[in-house]
Write a protein that holds these residues in place. Structure first.
Motif, PDB file in Angstrom:
ATOM      1  N   ASP A 199       0.838  -1.193   0.000  1.00  0.00           N
ATOM      2  CA  ASP A 199       0.000   0.000   0.000  1.00  0.00           C
ATOM      3  C   ASP A 199       0.877   1.249   0.000  1.00  0.00           C
ATOM      4  N   GLU A 200       0.919   1.930  -1.140  1.00  0.00           N
ATOM      5  CA  GLU A 200       1.761   3.123  -1.242  1.00  0.00           C
ATOM      6  C   GLU A 200       1.223   4.283  -0.407  1.00  0.00           C
ATOM      7  N   GLY A 201      -0.030   4.189   0.000  1.00  0.00           N
ATOM      8  CA  GLY A 201      -0.598   5.245   0.825  1.00  0.00           C
ATOM      9  C   GLY A 201       0.074   5.345   2.181  1.00  0.00           C
ATOM     10  N   MET A 202       0.715   4.255   2.617  1.00  0.00           N
ATOM     11  CA  MET A 202       1.378   4.272   3.925  1.00  0.00           C
ATOM     12  C   MET A 202       2.606   5.189   3.921  1.00  0.00           C
ATOM     13  N   PRO A 251      -7.172  -5.545  -1.892  1.00  0.00           N
ATOM     14  CA  PRO A 251      -6.742  -6.376  -3.014  1.00  0.00           C
ATOM     15  C   PRO A 251      -7.025  -5.748  -4.379  1.00  0.00           C
ATOM     16  N   GLY A 252      -7.347  -4.447  -4.414  1.00  0.00           N
ATOM     17  CA  GLY A 252      -7.678  -3.821  -5.686  1.00  0.00           C
ATOM     18  C   GLY A 252      -6.591  -3.945  -6.725  1.00  0.00           C
ATOM     19  N   ALA A 253      -5.331  -3.822  -6.299  1.00  0.00           N
ATOM     20  CA  ALA A 253      -4.224  -3.928  -7.239  1.00  0.00           C
ATOM     21  C   ALA A 253      -4.158  -5.316  -7.853  1.00  0.00           C
ATOM     22  N   LEU A 255      -6.788  -7.462  -8.161  1.00  0.00           N
ATOM     23  CA  LEU A 255      -7.967  -7.655  -9.012  1.00  0.00           C
ATOM     24  C   LEU A 255      -7.760  -7.057 -10.394  1.00  0.00           C
ATOM     25  N   ALA A 256      -7.075  -5.918 -10.457  1.00  0.00           N
ATOM     26  CA  ALA A 256      -6.859  -5.246 -11.736  1.00  0.00           C
ATOM     27  C   ALA A 256      -5.969  -6.060 -12.661  1.00  0.00           C
ATOM     28  N   ALA A 257      -5.171  -6.964 -12.112  1.00  0.00           N
ATOM     29  CA  ALA A 257      -4.223  -7.731 -12.924  1.00  0.00           C
ATOM     30  C   ALA A 257      -4.748  -9.110 -13.320  1.00  0.00           C
ATOM     31  N   LEU A 258      -5.937  -9.472 -12.872  1.00  0.00           N
ATOM     32  CA  LEU A 258      -6.453 -10.818 -13.118  1.00  0.00           C
ATOM     33  C   LEU A 258      -7.184 -10.917 -14.447  1.00  0.00           C
TER      34      LEU A 258
END
Length: 298
Positions: A199-202, A251-253, A255-258
């Motif tokens: 999580d880059e938001g951290m 898990p959005g990142a 899901l985008a790659a599936l």
């Protein structure tokens, strides 16, 4: 048509059908899994019996729930035979059983999971297998059933997957998800990707010193994950594997790659009976992945 009882070896592949296209698609996927496992395929339809009624109440003019259930199971058998004849499944499992069971759909499938079966359920069907208070049947079964549950959306490919994607949380010590993923990849003859999101938001608002420390922490987590995956790779030498780190909120990142022809393996942390969903990220994967999702409970 006579409907037999569900007995026999514990390692069955059990799939719930409700007459919907989503249920039939899950049945086709389950047939492929039964082939890969060399297991018996059991196709189950659960039906509700009105309170106070026996098989048929004398003088009742309403439909007989059991007769309707048996008719639905008969249609499922015909659909299965047509699919097999059209070679959509490649070939048919050696043992296939079609069963009508009185009871709640979720409870029936959870019961089979407790007996050691791999339970397969369609996602977002139009019948009772996709309706339950505070969550769908697929989410409820994935949350409440022990062992292995596979949730299959309509978009999922019913043949061999192109790869197995293991959704890994580096903070989790259990290797059961990795073991299940390598086992699936080995049987399917495909590669494995161990994926986790950072999580880059951290990093927002962090000083240069903090960023250096956080980067080292993330690198250590990846190195630990790679070491864990490598150990399983030694046990499954035929499986090629990679570790993939993605930026973004999990898990959005992922899901985008599936893709629809992937197979995801993820861990499950059981939820309460009231909620009926797998806690945290796994529930989002179960509910939104375009491919089949295998949930492995510790």
């Amino acid at each position: 048509m006579a409907i037999s009882s569900v007995e026999g070896p514990a390692r069955d592949v059990v799939v719930g059908v409700d007459g919907s296209e989503g249920g039939y698609h899950a049945m086709a996927w389950a047939a492929g899994e039964a082939l890969r496992l060399a297991a018996r395929l059991v196709v189950v339809h659960a039906y509700a019996q009105p309170v106070g009624l026996g098989a048929v109440t004398a003088g009742s003019r309403g439909p007989d729930p059991r007769a309707e259930a048996e008719a639905l199971v008969a249609r499922s058998r015909v659909r299965f035979e047509r699919t097999t004849a059209a070679r959509t499944l490649g070939t048919s499992p050696g043992a296939v059983e079609f069963v009508a069971v009185r009871g709640d759909a979720c409870a029936v499938l959870v019961h089979h999971a407790r007996r050691g079966a791999v339970v397969v359920v369609g996602r977002r069907g139009v019948g009772t297998f996709d309706r339950v208070p505070m969550g769908s049947i697929s989410s409820a079964v994935a949350a409440l059933a022990p062992g292995t549950v596979v949730v299959v959306p309509r978009a999922a490919r019913a043949q061999e997957p192109r790869r197995v994607v293991v959704a890994v949380d580096p903070r989790e010590a259990s290797d059961r998800v990795l073991e299940a993923g390598f086992d699936e990849a080995d049987r399917a003859g495909v590669s494995l990707t161990a994926a986790h999101s950072a999580d880059e938001g951290m990093f927002a608002g962090a000083t240069d010193g903090d960023l250096g420390w956080l980067e080292r922490l993330r690198a250590e987590a990846r190195a630990d994950l790679e070491a864990r995956v490598a150990r399983w790779g030694e046990k499954y030498p035929a499986v090629g594997w990679t570790v993939e780190t993605r930026g973004g909120v999990a898990p959005g990142a992922l899901l985008a790659a599936l893709r629809s022809d992937d197979l995801v393996v993820t861990g499950g942390r059981a939820a309460s009976l009231q909620v009926g969903r797998v806690r945290g990220g796994p529930d989002r994967i179960v509910r939104h992945a375009p491919c089949a999702v295998t949930v492995v409970h510790d």
